[in-house]
Scaffold this motif. Sequence first.
Motif, short mmCIF file in Angstrom:
data_model
loop_
_atom_site.label_atom_id
_atom_site.label_comp_id
_atom_site.label_asym_id
_atom_site.label_seq_id
_atom_site.Cartn_x
_atom_site.Cartn_y
_atom_site.Cartn_z
N ASN A 8 42.81 42.69 39.80
CA ASN A 8 43.07 43.63 38.71
C ASN A 8 44.51 43.59 38.20
OD1 ASN A 8 44.08 44.72 41.08
ND2 ASN A 8 43.70 46.84 40.45
N ARG A 9 45.31 42.65 38.73
CA ARG A 9 46.65 42.44 38.21
C ARG A 9 46.81 41.01 37.70
NH1 ARG A 9 46.28 46.51 37.24
NH2 ARG A 9 47.15 48.43 38.10
N MET A 10 45.70 40.37 37.39
CA MET A 10 45.71 39.04 36.81
C MET A 10 45.22 39.13 35.38
SD MET A 10 44.01 37.15 40.11
CE MET A 10 43.69 35.62 39.24
N VAL A 11 45.88 38.42 34.47
CA VAL A 11 45.45 38.45 33.08
C VAL A 11 45.77 37.10 32.44
CG1 VAL A 11 47.64 39.30 32.13
CG2 VAL A 11 45.51 39.87 30.97
N CYS A 12 44.97 36.72 31.48
CA CYS A 12 45.20 35.48 30.74
C CYS A 12 45.55 35.82 29.30
CB CYS A 12 43.95 34.60 30.77
SG CYS A 12 44.04 33.17 29.66
#
Length: 230
Positions: A182-186
Amino acid sequence: MADRAQKRVAVISEHLTPQKQHSNSSEISETTTDVAAADSLVVPNDVLCQEQVDFYNKNGYLVIRNLVPQELLNKYLERFNQICEGEVRVPGITVMKDVTHVKSNRPSGERTVNKLQNFENDEVLFSYCELPQILKYVTCFTGPDIKSMHTMLINKPPDPGTMTSRHPLHQDLHYFPFRPANRMVCSWTALEKVHPRNGCLVVQPGTHYTPLLPHFYPKWKVRSHTLVKF
Protein backbone atom coordinates in the motif's frame (compact mmCIF):
# COMPACT_ATOMS: atom_id res chain seq x y z
CA MET A 1 30.74 8.89 0.57
CA ALA A 2 31.84 5.25 0.23
CA ASP A 3 29.96 4.29 3.42
CA ARG A 4 26.76 5.92 2.12
CA ALA A 5 27.10 4.09 -1.20
CA GLN A 6 27.64 0.74 0.55
CA LYS A 7 24.62 1.28 2.78
CA ARG A 8 22.48 2.21 -0.23
CA VAL A 9 23.56 -0.90 -2.11
CA ALA A 10 22.78 -3.02 0.98
CA VAL A 11 19.28 -1.55 1.28
CA ILE A 12 18.52 -2.03 -2.43
CA SER A 13 19.88 -5.59 -2.28
CA GLU A 14 17.60 -6.35 0.66
CA HIS A 15 14.62 -4.93 -1.23
CA LEU A 16 15.35 -7.03 -4.31
CA THR A 17 16.02 -10.32 -2.50
CA PRO A 18 12.88 -12.52 -2.36
CA GLN A 19 12.07 -13.43 1.21
CA LYS A 20 9.96 -16.50 0.56
CA GLN A 21 8.77 -18.60 -2.35
CA HIS A 22 5.05 -19.41 -2.23
CA SER A 23 3.77 -22.68 -3.56
CA ASN A 24 0.00 -22.36 -3.29
CA SER A 25 -2.66 -19.70 -3.68
CA SER A 26 -3.72 -19.69 0.00
CA GLU A 27 -0.23 -18.63 1.08
CA ILE A 28 -0.11 -15.99 -1.65
CA SER A 29 -3.46 -14.60 -0.53
CA GLU A 30 -2.22 -14.15 3.03
CA THR A 31 0.81 -12.14 1.92
CA THR A 32 -1.17 -9.66 -0.13
CA THR A 33 -3.79 -8.62 2.41
CA ASP A 34 -1.60 -5.69 3.50
CA VAL A 35 -3.65 -3.66 1.00
CA ALA A 36 -6.98 -4.59 2.56
CA ALA A 37 -7.82 -1.35 4.36
CA ALA A 38 -9.15 1.20 1.87
CA ASP A 39 -8.25 4.14 4.10
CA SER A 40 -4.56 3.10 4.16
CA LEU A 41 -3.87 3.62 0.45
CA VAL A 42 -3.51 7.41 0.52
CA VAL A 43 -1.19 9.40 2.78
CA PRO A 44 -2.83 12.49 4.33
CA ASN A 45 -2.11 15.37 1.98
CA ASP A 46 -3.39 18.71 0.71
CA VAL A 47 -3.08 17.80 -2.99
CA LEU A 48 -5.93 15.37 -3.63
CA CYS A 49 -9.56 16.27 -3.09
CA GLN A 50 -11.83 13.82 -1.28
CA GLU A 51 -13.39 12.71 -4.56
CA GLN A 52 -9.97 11.74 -5.91
CA VAL A 53 -9.07 9.91 -2.69
CA ASP A 54 -12.33 7.93 -2.80
CA PHE A 55 -11.84 7.11 -6.49
CA TYR A 56 -8.30 5.84 -5.92
CA ASN A 57 -9.32 3.77 -2.90
CA LYS A 58 -12.12 2.15 -4.87
CA ASN A 59 -10.47 1.65 -8.27
CA GLY A 60 -6.73 1.56 -7.60
CA TYR A 61 -5.74 4.22 -10.12
CA LEU A 62 -6.09 7.95 -10.71
CA VAL A 63 -5.93 9.95 -13.95
CA ILE A 64 -4.27 13.39 -13.88
CA ARG A 65 -4.52 14.92 -17.35
CA ASN A 66 -1.98 17.23 -19.03
CA LEU A 67 0.47 16.93 -16.14
CA VAL A 68 3.62 16.74 -18.30
CA PRO A 69 4.01 19.42 -21.02
CA GLN A 70 4.30 18.36 -24.66
CA GLU A 71 7.83 19.73 -25.03
CA LEU A 72 9.06 17.29 -22.38
CA LEU A 73 7.21 14.37 -23.99
CA ASN A 74 8.91 15.26 -27.28
CA LYS A 75 12.26 15.33 -25.50
CA TYR A 76 11.72 11.83 -24.07
CA LEU A 77 10.62 10.51 -27.47
CA GLU A 78 13.72 11.96 -29.11
CA ARG A 79 15.92 10.28 -26.48
CA PHE A 80 14.14 6.97 -27.01
CA ASN A 81 14.84 7.15 -30.73
CA GLN A 82 18.49 8.02 -30.08
CA ILE A 83 18.88 4.94 -27.91
CA CYS A 84 17.06 2.73 -30.45
CA GLU A 85 19.35 3.94 -33.24
CA GLY A 86 22.47 3.40 -31.15
CA GLU A 87 23.34 7.11 -31.12
CA VAL A 88 23.37 7.10 -27.31
CA ARG A 89 24.74 4.34 -25.08
CA VAL A 90 23.36 4.26 -21.53
CA PRO A 91 25.18 2.19 -18.87
CA GLY A 92 22.95 -0.40 -17.21
CA ILE A 93 19.99 0.05 -19.53
CA THR A 94 18.26 -3.01 -21.02
CA VAL A 95 16.94 -2.73 -24.59
CA MET A 96 14.32 -5.39 -25.33
CA LYS A 97 13.25 -6.41 -28.84
CA ASP A 98 10.55 -8.72 -30.17
CA VAL A 99 12.29 -11.98 -31.13
CA THR A 100 10.44 -11.93 -34.47
CA HIS A 101 12.24 -8.74 -35.46
CA VAL A 102 15.59 -10.17 -34.40
CA LYS A 103 15.16 -13.41 -36.35
CA SER A 104 14.11 -11.53 -39.48
CA ASN A 105 17.30 -9.40 -39.37
CA ARG A 106 15.28 -6.23 -39.73
CA PRO A 107 17.13 -2.91 -39.38
CA SER A 108 17.44 -1.58 -35.85
CA GLY A 109 15.31 1.37 -34.84
CA GLU A 110 12.20 2.49 -33.02
CA ARG A 111 9.94 -0.10 -34.70
CA THR A 112 12.02 -3.05 -33.46
CA VAL A 113 12.29 -2.09 -29.78
CA ASN A 114 9.53 -3.05 -27.35
CA LYS A 115 10.95 -1.77 -24.10
CA LEU A 116 13.73 0.11 -22.34
CA GLN A 117 14.31 -0.97 -18.74
CA ASN A 118 16.35 0.54 -15.93
CA PHE A 119 17.13 3.96 -17.38
CA GLU A 120 18.20 5.48 -14.04
CA ASN A 121 21.60 6.33 -15.54
CA ASP A 122 20.14 8.36 -18.39
CA GLU A 123 19.78 11.97 -17.31
CA VAL A 124 17.16 12.74 -19.96
CA LEU A 125 14.74 9.88 -19.34
CA PHE A 126 15.24 9.80 -15.57
CA SER A 127 14.46 13.51 -15.36
CA TYR A 128 10.82 12.42 -15.76
CA CYS A 129 11.06 10.71 -12.36
CA GLU A 130 12.29 13.95 -10.83
CA LEU A 131 9.58 16.26 -12.17
CA PRO A 132 8.04 18.24 -9.28
CA GLN A 133 4.53 17.77 -10.66
CA ILE A 134 5.05 13.98 -10.73
CA LEU A 135 6.55 13.81 -7.24
CA LYS A 136 3.75 15.98 -5.87
CA TYR A 137 1.25 13.23 -6.65
CA VAL A 138 3.54 10.28 -5.94
CA THR A 139 4.04 11.43 -2.35
CA CYS A 140 0.27 11.27 -1.85
CA PHE A 141 0.62 7.48 -1.95
CA THR A 142 4.17 6.77 -0.78
CA GLY A 143 4.83 9.53 1.70
CA PRO A 144 7.92 11.79 1.44
CA ASP A 145 10.53 9.00 1.47
CA ILE A 146 10.47 8.06 -2.23
CA LYS A 147 12.60 5.38 -3.86
CA SER A 148 12.69 4.64 -7.59
CA MET A 149 12.72 0.86 -7.84
CA HIS A 150 12.04 0.17 -11.51
CA THR A 151 11.91 2.33 -14.64
CA MET A 152 10.51 1.39 -18.05
CA LEU A 153 9.73 3.01 -21.36
CA ILE A 154 7.32 0.74 -23.21
CA ASN A 155 6.95 0.96 -26.98
CA LYS A 156 4.15 -0.60 -29.04
CA PRO A 157 5.43 -1.03 -32.62
CA PRO A 158 3.11 -2.60 -35.22
CA ASP A 159 2.75 -6.34 -34.79
CA PRO A 160 5.03 -8.18 -37.27
CA GLY A 161 2.17 -10.50 -38.22
CA THR A 162 2.83 -13.16 -35.60
CA MET A 163 0.70 -11.62 -32.82
CA THR A 164 3.78 -11.65 -30.55
CA SER A 165 3.18 -8.03 -29.54
CA ARG A 166 0.22 -8.96 -27.33
CA HIS A 167 0.86 -8.53 -23.61
CA PRO A 168 -1.38 -10.49 -21.20
CA LEU A 169 -3.01 -8.82 -18.22
CA HIS A 170 -0.89 -9.29 -15.09
CA GLN A 171 -0.40 -8.18 -11.50
CA ASP A 172 2.78 -6.14 -11.05
CA LEU A 173 3.05 -7.10 -7.38
CA HIS A 174 4.25 -10.54 -8.50
CA TYR A 175 7.48 -8.94 -9.71
CA PHE A 176 8.28 -6.79 -6.66
CA PRO A 177 9.65 -8.80 -3.71
CA PHE A 178 9.39 -5.87 -1.29
CA ARG A 179 6.53 -4.46 0.76
CA PRO A 180 4.31 -2.84 1.98
CA ALA A 181 2.14 -2.94 -1.12
CA ASN A 182 0.00 0.00 0.00
CA ARG A 183 3.04 2.29 -0.26
CA MET A 184 3.94 1.30 -3.81
CA VAL A 185 2.70 3.31 -6.78
CA CYS A 186 3.47 3.55 -10.48
CA SER A 187 3.51 6.82 -12.40
CA TRP A 188 2.56 6.17 -16.05
CA THR A 189 2.51 8.83 -18.77
CA ALA A 190 1.58 8.32 -22.43
CA LEU A 191 4.15 9.88 -24.77
CA GLU A 192 1.64 10.01 -27.64
CA LYS A 193 -2.07 9.50 -28.23
CA VAL A 194 -3.15 6.03 -27.11
CA HIS A 195 -6.37 4.06 -27.52
CA PRO A 196 -7.44 0.38 -27.55
CA ARG A 197 -6.50 -0.07 -31.21
CA ASN A 198 -2.86 0.96 -30.78
CA GLY A 199 -2.07 -0.74 -27.48
CA CYS A 200 -3.09 1.51 -24.59
CA LEU A 201 -2.66 0.72 -20.91
CA VAL A 202 -5.46 -1.44 -19.49
CA VAL A 203 -6.50 -1.54 -15.83
CA GLN A 204 -9.19 -3.64 -14.16
CA PRO A 205 -10.64 -1.36 -11.46
CA GLY A 206 -10.76 -2.77 -7.94
CA THR A 207 -8.36 -5.65 -8.52
CA HIS A 208 -5.83 -4.08 -6.14
CA TYR A 209 -7.83 -5.72 -3.35
CA THR A 210 -7.69 -9.23 -4.81
CA PRO A 211 -4.98 -11.77 -3.90
CA LEU A 212 -2.14 -12.56 -6.26
CA LEU A 213 -3.28 -15.06 -8.86
CA PRO A 214 -1.23 -17.72 -10.69
CA HIS A 215 0.27 -16.23 -13.86
CA PHE A 216 0.68 -18.03 -17.19
CA TYR A 217 0.47 -17.30 -20.91
CA PRO A 218 -3.09 -17.49 -22.27
CA LYS A 219 -3.78 -20.32 -24.69
CA TRP A 220 -3.45 -18.17 -27.78
CA LYS A 221 -2.58 -19.71 -31.15
CA VAL A 222 0.75 -17.86 -31.11
CA ARG A 223 2.75 -17.33 -27.95
CA SER A 224 2.78 -13.68 -26.95
CA HIS A 225 5.46 -11.26 -25.89
CA THR A 226 8.67 -13.17 -26.56
CA LEU A 227 11.49 -10.68 -26.04
CA VAL A 228 15.24 -10.67 -26.43
CA LYS A 229 17.49 -8.51 -24.24
CA PHE A 230 20.37 -6.43 -25.63
